[in-house]
Motif scaffolding. Structure first.
Motif, PDB file in Angstrom:
ATOM      1  N   ARG A  11      54.655 -26.578 -22.189  1.00 25.83           N
ATOM      2  CA  ARG A  11      54.468 -26.354 -23.836  1.00 25.83           C
ATOM      3  C   ARG A  11      54.285 -27.731 -24.149  1.00 25.83           C
ATOM      4  O   ARG A  11      53.454 -27.906 -25.328  1.00 25.83           O
ATOM      5  N   PHE A  50      53.458 -20.024 -27.794  1.00 29.71           N
ATOM      6  CA  PHE A  50      53.263 -20.272 -29.329  1.00 29.71           C
ATOM      7  C   PHE A  50      52.921 -18.522 -29.808  1.00 29.71           C
ATOM      8  O   PHE A  50      51.844 -18.142 -29.105  1.00 29.71           O
ATOM      9  N   LEU A  56      51.940 -23.129 -33.399  1.00 29.96           N
ATOM     10  CA  LEU A  56      51.758 -24.664 -32.752  1.00 29.96           C
ATOM     11  C   LEU A  56      51.820 -25.761 -33.441  1.00 29.96           C
ATOM     12  O   LEU A  56      52.463 -26.625 -33.396  1.00 29.96           O
TER      13      LEU A  56
END
Length: 189
Positions: A11, A50, A56
């Protein structure tokens, strides 16, 4: 490394890649597939982290705004004379600019692309960040809050333009920006 650690690392990699690509090309020109490719995953794999490209961006800009506020609060909490606190604020802000120029560029250019909720959150965090500076400036050199707010905003404008500057050695840039910020903050009227 645990599965959760690997997921958190992926991430973070996606956020960093998105910042780099969006700083270069802008939010609208970057696709999730481009971001995934930067970290070696498919575009659809990005959806594991996301909900959308806007999600995002929201995550990226809320996070940097929270970091700025947290850093300002830590600089103030360290205490000491107002000049020392102000020096820590300037140094912290410059450090964020030098180490995360992509995020500053994206925030400057693509703030309007945030979801309404994230835009409200970012603006609120930014106002709180400015007010921390105002508190210190008023203590450092007695002046109206309005005057201190103008000084703080002017310094942010000066400093936040640094991602658009020509390449310059990071340590030299820190010194130059610090000197310029101090000059702006202490200018007499």
């Amino acid at each position: 490394m645990t599965r959760e650690q690997a997921k958190a690392e992926r991430r973070a990699d996606l956020l960093q890649a998105a910042a780099r690509l969006m700083a270069r090309s802008g939010f609208t020109a970057v696709r999730l597939e481009d971001i995934g490719a930067e970290v070696g995953v498919s575009g659809p794999a990005v959806y594991r982290h996301f909900d959308s490209k806007t999600d995002l961006l929201d995550t990226m800009l809320v996070d940097i705004s929270e970091r700025l506020l947290d850093g300002a609060q830590a600089a103030i909490a360290a205490g000491g004379p107002s000049a020392a606190v102000l020096r820590r604020l300037v140094d912290f802000h410059i450090d964020m600019l030098v180490t995360r120029p992509d995020l500053i560029a994206v925030q400057d250019r693509d703030l309007h692309s945030l979801s309404e909720e994230a835009r409200h959150r970012v603006r609120s965090l930014q106002r709180r960040y400015v007010e921390r500076w105002v508190d210190v400036l008023v203590e450092h050199a007695p002046q109206s809050r309005a005057s201190a707010r103008v000084r703080a905003q002017a310094v942010f404008g000066l400093l936040n333009s640094s991602p658009r500057l020509p390449d310059y050695p990071a340590d030299d840039l820190r010194g130059l920006l610090s000197a310029m910020a101090w000059s702006a903050l202490s200018a007499s009227v």
